[in-house]
Motif scaffolding. Structure first.
Motif, mmCIF file in Angstrom:
data_model
loop_
_atom_site.group_PDB
_atom_site.id
_atom_site.type_symbol
_atom_site.label_atom_id
_atom_site.label_comp_id
_atom_site.label_asym_id
_atom_site.label_seq_id
_atom_site.Cartn_x
_atom_site.Cartn_y
_atom_site.Cartn_z
ATOM 1 N N THR A 8 33.365 56.265 21.807
ATOM 2 C CA THR A 8 33.501 57.292 22.276
ATOM 3 C C THR A 8 32.867 58.131 21.287
ATOM 4 O O THR A 8 32.116 59.173 21.105
ATOM 5 C CB THR A 8 34.983 57.422 21.556
ATOM 6 N N GLY A 9 32.256 57.613 19.643
ATOM 7 C CA GLY A 9 31.668 58.066 19.187
ATOM 8 C C GLY A 9 30.708 58.232 19.399
ATOM 9 O O GLY A 9 30.121 58.980 18.855
ATOM 10 N N GLU A 10 29.986 56.738 19.303
ATOM 11 C CA GLU A 10 28.707 56.711 19.715
ATOM 12 C C GLU A 10 27.726 58.112 21.080
ATOM 13 O O GLU A 10 27.144 58.279 20.952
ATOM 14 C CB GLU A 10 28.627 55.265 21.142
ATOM 15 N N LEU A 11 28.736 57.546 22.377
ATOM 16 C CA LEU A 11 28.918 58.933 23.489
ATOM 17 C C LEU A 11 29.005 61.182 22.505
ATOM 18 O O LEU A 11 27.704 60.935 22.899
ATOM 19 C CB LEU A 11 29.526 58.907 23.838
ATOM 20 N N GLU A 12 29.418 60.854 21.751
ATOM 21 C CA GLU A 12 29.621 61.882 20.651
ATOM 22 C C GLU A 12 28.390 62.449 20.492
ATOM 23 O O GLU A 12 27.191 63.035 19.871
ATOM 24 C CB GLU A 12 30.487 62.373 19.795
ATOM 25 N N SER A 13 27.722 60.791 19.509
ATOM 26 C CA SER A 13 26.853 61.266 18.882
ATOM 27 C C SER A 13 25.323 61.261 19.865
ATOM 28 O O SER A 13 24.898 62.324 19.486
ATOM 29 C CB SER A 13 26.455 59.934 18.199
ATOM 30 N N LEU A 14 24.959 60.614 21.064
ATOM 31 C CA LEU A 14 24.551 61.081 22.306
ATOM 32 C C LEU A 14 24.076 62.250 22.096
ATOM 33 O O LEU A 14 22.906 63.027 22.872
ATOM 34 C CB LEU A 14 24.160 60.091 23.420
ATOM 35 N N ARG A 15 25.816 62.463 22.505
ATOM 36 C CA ARG A 15 25.993 64.190 23.227
ATOM 37 C C ARG A 15 25.003 65.322 22.085
ATOM 38 O O ARG A 15 24.388 66.155 22.198
ATOM 39 C CB ARG A 15 26.992 64.177 23.554
ATOM 40 N N ALA A 16 25.078 64.701 21.073
ATOM 41 C CA ALA A 16 24.763 65.068 20.465
ATOM 42 C C ALA A 16 23.410 65.550 19.633
ATOM 43 O O ALA A 16 22.508 66.693 20.282
ATOM 44 C CB ALA A 16 25.039 65.823 18.956
ATOM 45 N N GLU A 17 21.690 64.523 20.067
ATOM 46 C CA GLU A 17 21.194 64.551 19.708
ATOM 47 C C GLU A 17 20.305 64.767 21.645
ATOM 48 O O GLU A 17 19.516 65.594 21.311
ATOM 49 C CB GLU A 17 20.903 63.163 20.341
ATOM 50 N N VAL A 18 20.985 65.094 22.141
ATOM 51 C CA VAL A 18 20.876 65.811 23.831
ATOM 52 C C VAL A 18 20.984 67.587 23.382
ATOM 53 O O VAL A 18 19.936 67.907 24.141
ATOM 54 C CB VAL A 18 21.931 65.039 25.153
ATOM 55 N N GLU A 19 22.033 67.242 22.766
ATOM 56 C CA GLU A 19 21.762 68.661 22.700
ATOM 57 C C GLU A 19 20.740 69.228 21.554
ATOM 58 O O GLU A 19 20.166 70.738 22.842
ATOM 59 C CB GLU A 19 23.321 69.427 22.018
#
Length: 100
Positions: A8-19
């Motif tokens: 989950t942490g990596e997914l949230e980090s990836l989402r922040a980068e994408v946004e």
């Protein structure tokens, strides 16, 4: 990349980068389009015309300001703005909104 297996942490980090990347690209594209529009207006001379193709008149200084939203002003010419009309209906006086 297997998103289902990512923590989950990596997914949230990836989402922040994408946004962040999307926001950057949108801002860059907006600047490009505004630049192109400015150039087109200069070429056409449309910057000196209103919607009906008539030459623009000079700006008139604002006489009235909405105390609840300082960006809303009115010169006293033309149709009365909704915010001022509502205040007058509520019993206020037009002079209460004079600038300076």
């Amino acid at each position: 990349m297997m998103l289902e297996k990512m923590p989950t942490g990596e997914l949230e980090s990836l989402r922040a980068e994408v946004e962040a990347m999307i926001a950057t690209k949108v801002a860059e594209r907006r600047e490009e389009l505004q630049s192109q529009l400015s150039k087109l207006l200069e070429i056409n001379g449309s910057g000196n015309r209103n919607r009906r193709g008539h030459a623009k008149t000079r700006m008139v200084a604002a006489k009235y300001r909405n105390p609840k939203n300082a960006d809303e002003v009115w010169s006293g010419r033309g149709r009365i703005p909704l915010w001022l009309g509502a205040q007058i209906k509520a019993g206020k006086d037009r002079e209460d909104f004079l600038i300076g």
